[in-house]
Design a protein around this motif. Structure first.
Motif, PDB file in Angstrom:
ATOM      1  N   HIS A  16       0.834  -1.201   0.000  1.00 37.11           N
ATOM      2  CA  HIS A  16       0.000   0.000   0.000  1.00 37.11           C
ATOM      3  C   HIS A  16       0.872   1.255   0.000  1.00 37.11           C
ATOM      4  O   HIS A  16       0.627   2.189  -0.776  1.00 37.11           O
ATOM      5  N   ALA A  17       1.904   1.282   0.851  1.00 36.94           N
ATOM      6  CA  ALA A  17       2.795   2.437   0.911  1.00 36.94           C
ATOM      7  C   ALA A  17       3.535   2.632  -0.404  1.00 36.94           C
ATOM      8  O   ALA A  17       3.705   3.764  -0.868  1.00 36.94           O
ATOM      9  N   ARG A  20       1.102   4.157  -2.794  1.00 31.85           N
ATOM     10  CA  ARG A  20       0.855   5.560  -2.463  1.00 31.85           C
ATOM     11  C   ARG A  20       2.063   6.429  -2.827  1.00 31.85           C
ATOM     12  O   ARG A  20       1.914   7.568  -3.275  1.00 31.85           O
ATOM     13  N   TYR A  21       3.268   5.898  -2.673  1.00 31.30           N
ATOM     14  CA  TYR A  21       4.475   6.622  -3.089  1.00 31.30           C
ATOM     15  C   TYR A  21       4.429   6.868  -4.594  1.00 31.30           C
ATOM     16  O   TYR A  21       4.661   7.990  -5.059  1.00 31.30           O
ATOM     17  N   SER A  35      -8.639   2.587  -3.040  1.00 37.00           N
ATOM     18  CA  SER A  35      -8.728   2.428  -1.581  1.00 37.00           C
ATOM     19  C   SER A  35      -9.579   1.229  -1.168  1.00 37.00           C
ATOM     20  O   SER A  35      -9.534   0.805  -0.027  1.00 37.00           O
ATOM     21  N   GLU A  42      -3.891  -5.197  -4.169  1.00 35.55           N
ATOM     22  CA  GLU A  42      -2.837  -4.171  -4.099  1.00 35.55           C
ATOM     23  C   GLU A  42      -1.506  -4.740  -4.580  1.00 35.55           C
ATOM     24  O   GLU A  42      -0.773  -4.085  -5.317  1.00 35.55           O
ATOM     25  N   SER A  95       3.600   2.307   6.487  1.00 34.92           N
ATOM     26  CA  SER A  95       2.208   1.964   6.195  1.00 34.92           C
ATOM     27  C   SER A  95       1.592   2.790   5.084  1.00 34.92           C
ATOM     28  O   SER A  95       0.702   2.310   4.382  1.00 34.92           O
ATOM     29  N   THR A  96       2.044   4.026   4.912  1.00 32.44           N
ATOM     30  CA  THR A  96       1.527   4.842   3.814  1.00 32.44           C
ATOM     31  C   THR A  96       2.470   6.001   3.557  1.00 32.44           C
ATOM     32  O   THR A  96       3.401   6.263   4.324  1.00 32.44           O
ATOM     33  N   LYS A 104      -3.632  12.251   8.278  1.00 34.27           N
ATOM     34  CA  LYS A 104      -4.356  10.989   8.438  1.00 34.27           C
ATOM     35  C   LYS A 104      -5.492  11.180   9.425  1.00 34.27           C
ATOM     36  O   LYS A 104      -5.314  11.737  10.490  1.00 34.27           O
TER      37      LYS A 104
END
Length: 114
Positions: A16-17, A20-21, A35, A42, A95-96, A104
């Motif tokens: 997930h991270a 998101r990166y 999401s 993912e 984590s993200t 957050k």
């Protein structure tokens, strides 16, 4: 001496991270509904996007988990602020990745585990 991000098995960057990166830092469009994906979805999406970018998930995760980020994780930090983005840690895992202006949402513990 900072921990080695390549050999320290307790330091993890989640799929997930990494996604998101790629989305928030590298500008990759993940599409609508990202999401709502399961962990397996993912993982598959990360491999597909990395293939399109001629890289691999481990290489993306290596970019995120710099020696400074690893040192912050080992020191017990909850986030690492980098120019242009914020890396968030939880339980020894990246984590993200957030954009600097993002915050957050803190949900009650019960709702977060749901």
């Amino acid at each position: 001496m900072p921990p080695d991000a390549q050999t320290d098995p307790i330091l993890v960057v989640s799929n997930h991270a990494a996604l998101r990166y790629l989305e928030r830092v590298r500008g990759v469009d993940l599409g609508h509904g990202f999401s709502k994906l399961s962990r397996e979805e993912e993982r598959l999406l990360l491999w597909k996007i990395c293939g399109d970018l001629k890289t691999t998930p481990p290489k993306v995760k290596e970019i995120i988990l710099t020696p400074d980020v690893a040192a912050a994780m080992v020191a017990g930090a909850t986030k690492f602020v980098s120019p242009g983005f914020v890396i968030v840690f939880r339980d020894g895992t990246v984590s993200t990745v957030l954009e600097p202006q993002m915050r957050k949402k803190r949900l009650p513990k019960k709702a977060r585990r749901g």
